[in-house]
Scaffold this motif. Structure first.
Motif, PDB file in Angstrom:
ATOM      1  N   LYS A  95       1.361 -12.825 -15.487  1.00 17.70           N
ATOM      2  CA  LYS A  95      -0.638 -12.034 -14.939  1.00 17.70           C
ATOM      3  C   LYS A  95      -1.391 -11.357 -14.088  1.00 17.70           C
ATOM      4  N   PHE A  96      -1.666 -10.088 -14.944  1.00 18.19           N
ATOM      5  CA  PHE A  96      -1.368  -9.053 -13.568  1.00 18.19           C
ATOM      6  C   PHE A  96      -2.985  -8.912 -13.813  1.00 18.19           C
ATOM      7  N   VAL A  97      -3.735  -8.450 -12.547  1.00 15.94           N
ATOM      8  CA  VAL A  97      -5.100  -8.196 -11.722  1.00 15.94           C
ATOM      9  C   VAL A  97      -5.210  -7.213 -11.254  1.00 15.94           C
ATOM     10  N   ASN A  98      -6.095  -6.592 -11.465  1.00 19.03           N
ATOM     11  CA  ASN A  98      -6.391  -5.287 -10.798  1.00 19.03           C
ATOM     12  C   ASN A  98      -8.109  -5.838  -9.814  1.00 19.03           C
ATOM     13  N   THR A 108      -7.499  -1.141   3.205  1.00 17.99           N
ATOM     14  CA  THR A 108      -5.833  -0.412   4.553  1.00 17.99           C
ATOM     15  C   THR A 108      -4.620  -2.001   3.587  1.00 17.99           C
ATOM     16  N   LEU A 109      -4.538  -2.645   3.252  1.00 17.80           N
ATOM     17  CA  LEU A 109      -4.192  -3.606   2.693  1.00 17.80           C
ATOM     18  C   LEU A 109      -4.143  -3.664   0.597  1.00 17.80           C
ATOM     19  N   ILE A 110      -4.872  -3.618   0.583  1.00 19.68           N
ATOM     20  CA  ILE A 110      -4.855  -3.406  -1.069  1.00 19.68           C
ATOM     21  C   ILE A 110      -5.367  -2.685  -1.395  1.00 19.68           C
ATOM     22  N   ASN A 111      -4.312  -2.431  -2.769  1.00 20.95           N
ATOM     23  CA  ASN A 111      -4.942  -1.408  -3.554  1.00 20.95           C
ATOM     24  C   ASN A 111      -4.027  -1.327  -4.370  1.00 20.95           C
ATOM     25  N   GLY A 112      -5.146  -1.412  -5.878  1.00 16.40           N
ATOM     26  CA  GLY A 112      -4.849  -1.345  -7.522  1.00 16.40           C
ATOM     27  C   GLY A 112      -4.583  -2.366  -8.231  1.00 16.40           C
ATOM     28  N   ILE A 113      -3.225  -2.234  -8.636  1.00 17.84           N
ATOM     29  CA  ILE A 113      -2.543  -3.784  -9.608  1.00 17.84           C
ATOM     30  C   ILE A 113      -1.488  -4.299  -8.647  1.00 17.84           C
ATOM     31  N   TYR A 114      -2.207  -6.401  -9.000  1.00 16.69           N
ATOM     32  CA  TYR A 114      -0.863  -7.280  -8.788  1.00 16.69           C
ATOM     33  C   TYR A 114      -0.672  -8.331  -9.460  1.00 16.69           C
ATOM     34  N   GLU A 115       0.539  -8.473  -8.992  1.00 15.48           N
ATOM     35  CA  GLU A 115       0.935  -9.862 -10.143  1.00 15.48           C
ATOM     36  C   GLU A 115       0.076 -11.547 -10.048  1.00 15.48           C
ATOM     37  N   GLU A 116      -0.543 -11.909 -10.490  1.00 15.50           N
ATOM     38  CA  GLU A 116      -1.351 -12.752  -9.941  1.00 15.50           C
ATOM     39  C   GLU A 116       0.153 -13.808 -10.096  1.00 15.50           C
ATOM     40  N   LYS A 128       2.541  -7.632  -5.706  1.00 12.07           N
ATOM     41  CA  LYS A 128       3.398  -6.123  -5.364  1.00 12.07           C
ATOM     42  C   LYS A 128       4.321  -5.943  -5.374  1.00 12.07           C
ATOM     43  N   HIS A 129       4.079  -5.114  -7.595  1.00 10.50           N
ATOM     44  CA  HIS A 129       5.570  -4.850  -7.279  1.00 10.50           C
ATOM     45  C   HIS A 129       5.677  -3.412  -6.965  1.00 10.50           C
ATOM     46  N   ARG A 130       6.264  -2.558  -7.394  1.00 13.09           N
ATOM     47  CA  ARG A 130       6.578  -1.317  -6.553  1.00 13.09           C
ATOM     48  C   ARG A 130       7.669  -0.549  -6.417  1.00 13.09           C
ATOM     49  N   LYS A 131       8.320   0.939  -6.882  1.00 15.91           N
ATOM     50  CA  LYS A 131       9.105   1.209  -7.457  1.00 15.91           C
ATOM     51  C   LYS A 131       8.880   3.102  -6.351  1.00 15.91           C
ATOM     52  N   GLU A 132       9.901   2.966  -5.694  1.00 10.30           N
ATOM     53  CA  GLU A 132      10.242   4.524  -4.487  1.00 10.30           C
ATOM     54  C   GLU A 132      11.025   5.561  -5.448  1.00 10.30           C
ATOM     55  N   LYS A 133      10.648   6.699  -5.276  1.00 11.34           N
ATOM     56  CA  LYS A 133      12.214   7.709  -5.933  1.00 11.34           C
ATOM     57  C   LYS A 133      12.722   8.556  -5.168  1.00 11.34           C
ATOM     58  N   ILE A 134      13.953   8.334  -5.052  1.00  8.39           N
ATOM     59  CA  ILE A 134      14.898   9.085  -4.393  1.00  8.39           C
ATOM     60  C   ILE A 134      15.855  10.215  -5.426  1.00  8.39           C
TER      61      ILE A 134
END
Length: 215
Positions: A95-98, A108-116, A128-134
């Motif tokens: 489950k992911f919550v906005n 400054t700490l919480i922003n957007g969608i997170y897995e509960e 918080k799942h995230r990816k950075e591009k190279i």
């Protein structure tokens, strides 16, 4: 009941058919894409307070956006949903919550969608799942490698705290320093192999300790 309503209204007329067509501007190297899972999965979605069940969803964790694709006769193009209207969704039984309200209180700490990841009566864990591009230069052109990261956040006493280490947990829960220390000492192997499961187990343990103390 939700499926019956959606079919009666007509899937083309549902509120979730409201967004921009999803595109892929970055050419990824093989198996290094921008998504939580690189395919559409059937899940449930709460959008503007309405529940839509058994819909095709894909979560773009680079841009923190949810993509919806209508299945059926029309086979419409996938669209990026308006994030502010998303309440929660599920993918692969996760489950992911906005966290819209929390994003306002803790900008400054919480922003957007997170897995509960774990919700307890006293302490909860969000991932918080995230990816950075190279940018990657290859002989046949420019590609992009997407590097995957996870960040962990504890909600305790109506406040959020980012947790990365044993020290962070001890700072939030000084009463349980001994128990936290014991957990880190006994589960080092799990911490290395599956940090997410490690954090969930620790949060459950702390939630139980806090609940016991409050009773």
């Amino acid at each position: 009941m939700y499926d019956y309503f959606d079919n009666a209204v007509g899937k083309d007329n549902l509120n979730i058919n409201n967004g921009i067509v999803h595109s892929e501007p970055f050419r990824p190297i093989p198996n290094k894409n921008r998504y939580y899972i690189d395919e559409f999965n059937i899940g449930d979605l709460s959008f503007e307070g309405e529940i839509y069940s058994n819909v095709s969803l894909k979560y773009d964790i680079y841009d923190d956006q949810l993509i919806y694709k209508q299945n059926g006769v029309t086979e419409n193009l996938p669209i990026t949903l308006i994030k502010d209207k998303i309440d929660f969704f599920t993918i692969k039984n996760k489950k992911f919550v906005n966290l819209k309200a929390e994003s306002v209180k803790f900008p400054t700490l919480i922003n957007g969608i997170y897995e509960e990841s774990f919700t307890g009566s006293e302490v909860s864990l969000y991932t918080k799942h995230r990816k950075e591009k190279i940018k990657v230069f290859q002989t046949n052109g420019v590609y992009y490698n997407f590097i995957y990261y996870t960040d962990f956040f504890i909600k305790y006493g109506n406040f959020f705290y980012k947790v990365e280490s044993e020290k962070d947990f001890k700072k939030i829960f000084p009463t349980y320093k001994k128990e936290i220390n014991n957990y880190y000492n006994t589960d080092k192997k799990l911490e290395r192999s599956d940090k997410k499961q490690f954090m969930e187990n620790l949060t459950k343990q702390i939630n139980g300790l806090v609940k016991k103390s409050s009773n």
